[in-house]
Motif scaffolding. Structure first.
Motif, short mmCIF file in Angstrom:
data_model
loop_
_atom_site.label_atom_id
_atom_site.label_comp_id
_atom_site.label_asym_id
_atom_site.label_seq_id
_atom_site.Cartn_x
_atom_site.Cartn_y
_atom_site.Cartn_z
N SER A 35 39.08 10.88 34.25
CA SER A 35 37.89 10.45 33.51
C SER A 35 37.02 9.52 34.36
CB SER A 35 38.31 9.76 32.21
OG SER A 35 37.20 9.19 31.55
N GLN A 36 37.65 8.62 35.09
CA GLN A 36 36.89 7.71 35.94
C GLN A 36 36.18 8.46 37.07
OE1 GLN A 36 39.81 4.86 37.18
NE2 GLN A 36 39.85 3.76 35.19
N GLU A 39 33.08 10.29 35.53
CA GLU A 39 32.18 9.46 34.73
C GLU A 39 30.78 9.40 35.34
OE1 GLU A 39 31.80 4.78 33.21
OE2 GLU A 39 33.72 5.56 34.01
N GLN A 40 30.69 9.35 36.68
CA GLN A 40 29.38 9.22 37.34
C GLN A 40 28.53 10.48 37.19
OE1 GLN A 40 28.44 6.37 38.49
NE2 GLN A 40 30.45 5.43 38.10
N ILE A 43 29.11 11.72 31.90
CA ILE A 43 29.71 10.66 31.10
C ILE A 43 30.20 11.19 29.75
CG2 ILE A 43 27.53 9.94 30.02
CD1 ILE A 43 28.52 7.06 30.26
N TYR A 44 29.53 12.26 29.23
CA TYR A 44 29.96 12.82 27.96
C TYR A 44 31.33 13.48 28.10
CZ TYR A 44 25.11 12.10 26.63
OH TYR A 44 23.90 11.55 26.36
N ARG A 47 34.05 10.82 28.37
CA ARG A 47 34.45 10.28 27.07
C ARG A 47 35.33 11.26 26.32
NH1 ARG A 47 30.15 9.02 22.34
NH2 ARG A 47 30.04 11.30 22.50
N LEU A 70 32.33 3.44 27.00
CA LEU A 70 31.59 4.67 27.28
C LEU A 70 30.65 5.00 26.12
CD1 LEU A 70 34.35 6.92 28.89
CD2 LEU A 70 32.46 5.75 30.03
N GLU A 73 27.59 2.83 26.48
CA GLU A 73 26.72 3.29 27.57
C GLU A 73 25.96 4.56 27.16
OE1 GLU A 73 28.99 3.75 31.09
OE2 GLU A 73 29.42 1.59 31.33
N ILE A 74 26.64 5.46 26.45
CA ILE A 74 25.97 6.68 26.02
C ILE A 74 24.87 6.36 25.01
CG2 ILE A 74 26.31 8.81 24.68
CD1 ILE A 74 29.08 9.03 26.01
#
Length: 514
Positions: A35-36, A39-40, A43-44, A47, A70, A73-74
């Protein structure tokens, strides 16, 4: 988010599941790393992967925090995208309107075109100003940055880094008195009233008052110079002022020395704070020693005062008894009588004997006169004996009740003559002796009562003696007890939030009323 966008995320999630090995897809730690990594770029999808990890480990707080981050941020990204899209849409509509106006009025309405273009440019400028004002208003609507974050950071920095540690030494004491029931007989125990407990609450409160008294403070100041320690050991907010008065020092000492009393057991818990563990332990020991001296000295002073008073009264009664004994002895020596009452009883016995003989002789004389003449020798002899007995009876009665001359006394028997050589009646001698004897008996009873009172006073004095017993010796602290960093920080945060909420309510109410 629309259903179409959700379906696209699910498609990408299924494609990722097909590409990933089952070992990684079933391991929460590997999924977190995955996931990390994505993420860049997506991002969806990141999550959605974390949601799978939460399904695998529903009680992991770390996963919950990452999902919350997350989601925030979304939401922020979606809000910014919505604002930008709205602005672009408005600009595009205005541009289309400009093109349409230009194409329709280019040939025949030059003046109207100039006015319309001016209006459009004004609208664009107003829209731009609206966007800028919206951004500025958004930044200005964050007073928590000034009123919450900065004070919280400063307070946390003080609690974690700057605040001077305070160490707390503990000691437990109890005030006891000796058991007098085991050292006396039951009659004295009933007389003294032992077995009834004293007022232990008053004793513990007395000890607490002395520990927090100025006398105790002066003793500690002279022995340990606690004022200098309270000034040099603390930080700028917790230290004692350099030019503090004795009242300030006493208040600071009371705030850093707690005395807790258990009402049921009577145990006194002493909690003393210091900026070093050595000083806290030494100060606690000094307070315990001084309080022990005070409690013991108070008990001995009360006992000595009570005994001194009782001893003085007993001495006066003892002097009275000795005076009564001396008076009786002097009376006996003066009248040459060992026991005047016995002498009087002897006189009475003689009188009763004479009366008995007179009655007997009178009966014989009456009998002789019935058979003989009055001049018969036997009748004459009997009458002479009877007259002699009557004369002697009269004499004895006078000795008992009347004051006679010395010559009359000298004519009688030698013993009685010596007894009444001063010419005083026997009844008067007996009366004087009875008074002296009553005085002696009263003095003796008073002496006996005084002896009982003295014994009772000794028992009461022994009963009133109080001793301060150390249940727990002063401890040597290894970890600082104060300040309570986490508690203070959380309490400060709660107070900040409460004040901030109250301020927001007041501002909102004022705007509503306006």
């Amino acid at each position: 988010m629309s259903q179409q966008a959700v379906d696209k995320i699910e498609q990408r999630f299924k494609a990722l599941a097909e590409k990933t090995s089952p070992a990684v897809w079933g391991a929460p730690k590997q999924l977190i790393k995955l996931s990390q990594q994505i993420e860049q770029t997506d991002i969806y999808l990141a999550r959605r992967v974390l949601q799978r990890v939460r399904n695998l480990q529903p009680n992991n707080p770390k996963i919950v925090r990452e999902l919350t981050r997350l989601s925030n941020e979304i939401a922020t990204k979606a809000k910014l995208t919505q604002t930008s899209s709205s602005t672009e849409t408005s600009t595009q509509l205005i541009s289309d309107k400009v093109i349409k106006i230009n194409s329709d009025t280019k040939a025949d309405k030059q003046q109207d075109q100039s006015q319309e273009e001016t209006s459009i440019l004004s609208t664009l400028a107003a829209l731009k100003d609206n966007v800028v004002n919206h951004s500025q208003t958004k930044n200005m609507n964050k007073p928590w940055l000034l009123f919450l974050v900065i004070p919280f950071v400063l307070f946390a920095f003080y609690q974690l880094v700057w605040a001077a540690p305070r160490y707390e030494s503990r000691a437990q004491l109890i005030i006891q008195q000796p058991d007098g029931m085991s050292t006396m007989d039951p009659s004295m125990a009933l007389l003294s009233g032992l077995g009834v407990g004293g007022n232990s609450t008053a004793d513990t409160q007395l000890a607490k008052a002395y520990i927090h008294s100025e006398d105790m403070l002066k003793f500690l100041q002279s022995k340990y110079n606690i004022q200098q320690h309270y000034h040099d050991g603390g930080d700028i907010f917790s230290r004692l002022s350099n030019n503090s008065t004795i009242e300030d020092l006493l208040q600071y000492y009371i705030e850093h020395t707690a005395v807790e009393i258990d009402d049921k057991s009577g145990v006194i818990k002493l909690l003393v704070q210091g900026f070093t563990p050595e000083f806290a332990s030494q100060l606690t020991q000094a307070i315990v020693d001084r309080a022990e001296w005070y409690v013991n000295s108070i008990g001995h002073q009360l006992a000595d005062a009570q005994l001194e008073f009782i001893r003085g009264e007993h001495k006066q009664i003892e002097i009275r008894l000795r005076d009564a004994q001396k008076s009786i002895l002097a009376f006996q020596q003066k009248n040459n009588l060992l026991d005047p009452e016995a002498e009087g009883a002897a006189f009475q016995q003689i009188t009763y004997g004479l009366e008995s003989q007179i009655a007997t002789k009178s009966a014989e004389l009456t009998g002789l006169k019935s058979v003989m003449t009055a001049k018969a020798p036997q009748v004459v002899i009997l009458e002479s004996e009877l007259n002699a007995l009557k004369n002697q009876l009269e004499l004895e009665r006078e000795r008992l009740s009347l004051q006679r001359k010395s010559s009359t006394s000298a004519a009688n028997s030698s013993n009685l003559s010596a007894t009444l050589s001063n010419g005083t009646a026997v009844s008067e001698v007996l009366a004087q002796f009875a008074d002296l004897k009553i005085e002696l008996e009263l003095a003796l009873k008073g002496y006996t009562s005084s002896e009982i009172s003295l014994d009772k006073a000794r028992i009461e004095a022994y009963r009133q003696l109080k001793y301060l017993v150390v249940v727990e010796s002063p401890t040597f602290p290894e970890n600082n007890q104060y300040p309570k960093t986490l508690y203070n920080i959380l309490l400060f945060l709660v107070l900040q939030l409460m004040l901030y909420a109250i301020g927001k309510i007041i501002i909102a109410t004022a705007k509503e009323l306006r």
